[in-house]
Design an enzyme around this catalytic site. Sequence first.
Site, PDB file in Angstrom:
ATOM      1  N   ASP A  45      55.837  90.833  -1.811  1.00  0.00           N
ATOM      2  CA  ASP A  45      55.369  92.499  -0.971  1.00  0.00           C
ATOM      3  C   ASP A  45      55.726  93.725  -1.575  1.00  0.00           C
ATOM      4  OD1 ASP A  45      53.752  90.513   1.240  1.00  0.00           O
ATOM      5  OD2 ASP A  45      55.500  90.727   2.118  1.00  0.00           O
ATOM      6  N   HIS A 252      58.026 103.126 -29.445  1.00  0.00           N
ATOM      7  CA  HIS A 252      58.418 102.813 -27.584  1.00  0.00           C
ATOM      8  C   HIS A 252      59.612 102.060 -26.813  1.00  0.00           C
ATOM      9  CE1 HIS A 252      53.891 104.018 -27.873  1.00  0.00           C
ATOM     10  NE2 HIS A 252      54.789 104.888 -28.190  1.00  0.00           N
ATOM     11  N   ASP A 269      63.143 110.535 -25.265  1.00  0.00           N
ATOM     12  CA  ASP A 269      62.027 110.969 -25.390  1.00  0.00           C
ATOM     13  C   ASP A 269      61.547 110.636 -23.877  1.00  0.00           C
ATOM     14  OD1 ASP A 269      59.350 111.599 -24.675  1.00  0.00           O
ATOM     15  OD2 ASP A 269      58.479 110.219 -26.706  1.00  0.00           O
ATOM     16  N   ASP A 280      56.910 116.367 -21.572  1.00  0.00           N
ATOM     17  CA  ASP A 280      57.248 115.214 -22.879  1.00  0.00           C
ATOM     18  C   ASP A 280      58.220 116.094 -23.515  1.00  0.00           C
ATOM     19  OD1 ASP A 280      56.782 113.225 -24.017  1.00  0.00           O
ATOM     20  OD2 ASP A 280      54.858 113.992 -24.629  1.00  0.00           O
ATOM     21  N   HIS A 359      53.219 108.793 -36.895  1.00  0.00           N
ATOM     22  CA  HIS A 359      51.934 108.748 -36.020  1.00  0.00           C
ATOM     23  C   HIS A 359      52.220 110.389 -35.525  1.00  0.00           C
ATOM     24  CE1 HIS A 359      55.648 111.262 -33.900  1.00  0.00           C
ATOM     25  NE2 HIS A 359      56.261 110.460 -33.901  1.00  0.00           N
ATOM     26  N   HIS A 363      49.589 116.005 -28.753  1.00  0.00           N
ATOM     27  CA  HIS A 363      48.245 115.357 -28.044  1.00  0.00           C
ATOM     28  C   HIS A 363      48.394 116.661 -26.897  1.00  0.00           C
ATOM     29  CE1 HIS A 363      52.028 114.121 -24.948  1.00  0.00           C
ATOM     30  NE2 HIS A 363      52.422 113.291 -26.371  1.00  0.00           N
ATOM     31  N   HIS A 370      49.407 111.863 -21.918  1.00  0.00           N
ATOM     32  CA  HIS A 370      48.584 111.833 -23.115  1.00  0.00           C
ATOM     33  C   HIS A 370      47.103 112.614 -21.831  1.00  0.00           C
ATOM     34  CE1 HIS A 370      50.816 109.149 -25.581  1.00  0.00           C
ATOM     35  NE2 HIS A 370      50.989 110.746 -25.395  1.00  0.00           N
ATOM     36  N   GLU A 393      55.225 117.335 -31.756  1.00  0.00           N
ATOM     37  CA  GLU A 393      56.373 116.638 -32.179  1.00  0.00           C
ATOM     38  C   GLU A 393      56.643 115.580 -32.983  1.00  0.00           C
ATOM     39  OE1 GLU A 393      55.516 112.576 -29.299  1.00  0.00           O
ATOM     40  OE2 GLU A 393      53.864 114.002 -28.725  1.00  0.00           O
ATOM     41  N   TYR A 397      61.418 108.367 -39.484  1.00  0.00           N
ATOM     42  CA  TYR A 397      62.234 107.010 -38.691  1.00  0.00           C
ATOM     43  C   TYR A 397      62.323 105.805 -39.679  1.00  0.00           C
ATOM     44  CZ  TYR A 397      59.410 108.944 -34.894  1.00  0.00           C
ATOM     45  OH  TYR A 397      58.856 110.083 -33.857  1.00  0.00           O
ATOM     46  N   ARG A 414      63.238 112.379 -33.658  1.00  0.00           N
ATOM     47  CA  ARG A 414      62.380 113.009 -32.992  1.00  0.00           C
ATOM     48  C   ARG A 414      62.403 114.296 -32.948  1.00  0.00           C
ATOM     49  NH1 ARG A 414      59.412 109.059 -31.485  1.00  0.00           N
ATOM     50  NH2 ARG A 414      59.664 108.841 -29.106  1.00  0.00           N
ATOM     51  N   GLU A 416      60.491 116.913 -29.609  1.00  0.00           N
ATOM     52  CA  GLU A 416      59.049 117.270 -29.104  1.00  0.00           C
ATOM     53  C   GLU A 416      59.296 118.144 -27.825  1.00  0.00           C
ATOM     54  OE1 GLU A 416      58.025 113.925 -26.955  1.00  0.00           O
ATOM     55  OE2 GLU A 416      55.560 114.517 -27.034  1.00  0.00           O
TER      56      GLU A 416
HETATM   57  N1  GLY Z   1      56.576 109.899 -24.211  1.00  0.00           N
HETATM   58  C1  GLY Z   1      55.037 109.656 -24.971  1.00  0.00           C
HETATM   59  C2  GLY Z   1      54.524 110.610 -26.348  1.00  0.00           C
HETATM   60  O1  GLY Z   1      55.729 111.347 -26.395  1.00  0.00           O
HETATM   61  O2  GLY Z   1      53.932 111.045 -26.796  1.00  0.00           O
HETATM   62 MN    MN Z   2      54.082 113.866 -26.589  1.00  0.00          MN
HETATM   63 MN    MN Z   3      57.269 111.966 -26.004  1.00  0.00          MN
END
Ligand code: GLY
Ligand code: MN
Ligand code: MN
Length: 447
Positions: A45, A252, A269, A280, A359, A363, A370, A393, A397, A414, A416
């Site tokens: 539930d 991720h 992150d 973010d 990557h 974004h 995103h 960002e 890696y 990273r 960002e």
């Molecule tokens: N935290 C998601 C990104 O950095 O795109």
């Molecule tokens: Mn991001």
């Molecule tokens: Mn991020």
Amino acid sequence: MHNYAMTTAMFDPEIYAKRRAALLNRMQRGIAIFPAAAEVVRNGDAHYAYRFDSNLYYLSGFTEPETVLVLVAGQEDNSAPRTILFCREKNPEREIWDGHRFGPDAAREQFGFDAAYPIAQLDEKLIELMGNQPVLFHPLGASADWDARLIRLRAAVREKSRSGLRAPDEIHDVRRLLNEMRLFKDEHELNIVRRAAAISTAAHERAMRFTRAGQFEYQVEAELLHEFCRHGARDPAYTSIVAGGANACTLHYVGNDARLKDGDLLLIDAGCEFAGYASDITRTYPVNGKFSAAQKDVYEIVLTAQAAAISRASPGHHWNAPHEAALRVLAQGFIDLKLCHGTVDGVLESGSYKQFYMHRTGHWLGMDVHDVGDYKIAEDWRALQPGMVLTVEPGCYIRPADNVPLALWNIGIRIEDDVVITAQGNEVLTDAAPKTVAAIEEVMRHE
Ligand code: GLY
Ligand code: MN
Ligand code: MN
């Protein structure tokens, strides 16, 4: 039911009315239909925390589930309702269990719709409203159930052709119009985004001060969530990544259950959602508060790449310029570190850098982490313009591999930040989260 719009001083129905008017203007003709997000069962539930649909919220400020907003364009006659809300009726018994519901009358009055009806009347009224409209606008494909329901209703309108009703001939994805509006944040939105960014900035600094070897990643995550929540940001905008050591090389990684080791880096992150808007931020720092020589070498390259990218996040540049700037710095850095070989142009052309940077550099950011908005106009990267909000960002890696110097294995970094494009250049909303080697080591210096 938690309702940001109505429980904060920020609610101003005019803001949403103006957005509805702007969309109606872009539609020119036809009817647009925006359903609320579904409530999702987690197990038994228990439900996942309800998150309203971003488009519906953008156009209404209304956050109850079981809601549909309908806009009807092309009727200049002021007596004709152009904005119509369908929502749950008042229900004193259910409200004892689940809390306040506006009901159609109060919703119409307080949110400024032309008309409001109980959600149970949706199908019947939609058949009437769709009749003789040339175009049906909808977020097509967002929900198979809604796609099917609207096709069914359109067929029901067709059935009535003998009574003179015409069904819409065209169905358009309304996001073509709406995404373009959402891409440019107004002052009201920018103030919320700034607040979200400030809360997340404080959370990252809190995490840095708290971090010690021997803790579990989830203990650091708890500090982030604590800081978000105590400022009214009840949810993270996405699942926080708290990745010690090699875990940072899983892009991720959300397990967040490993023990932090002395000598490792920690990549976080994490960003809160505040009043419907995401932040973010990523920071990477040493668990013990002091960068090793190898960590510092890689870190400085990523930081320089980020600065190069941010310097191109301004009017006069296109969307891809920050990414291209970051790539050039990273490629040179990878050559210096003996991760890649040859010239910068050669590394970029061959794509050998992708072993370590796979990557993109950012974004759009907004109600969705995103966020919506096209990155190209026809074949070309779009120009950056004031009011756009994006992340910058870059990262690096380094997974263990034969072609990689041992000293660099398992370093994942990273950095960002969240950036608003302004007429003069840009505003970095998250700069205050420590980011230079000196600033990080200073914050982490424990008594
Ligand atoms: N935290 C998601 C990104 O950095 O795109
Ligand atoms: Mn991001
Ligand atoms: Mn991020």
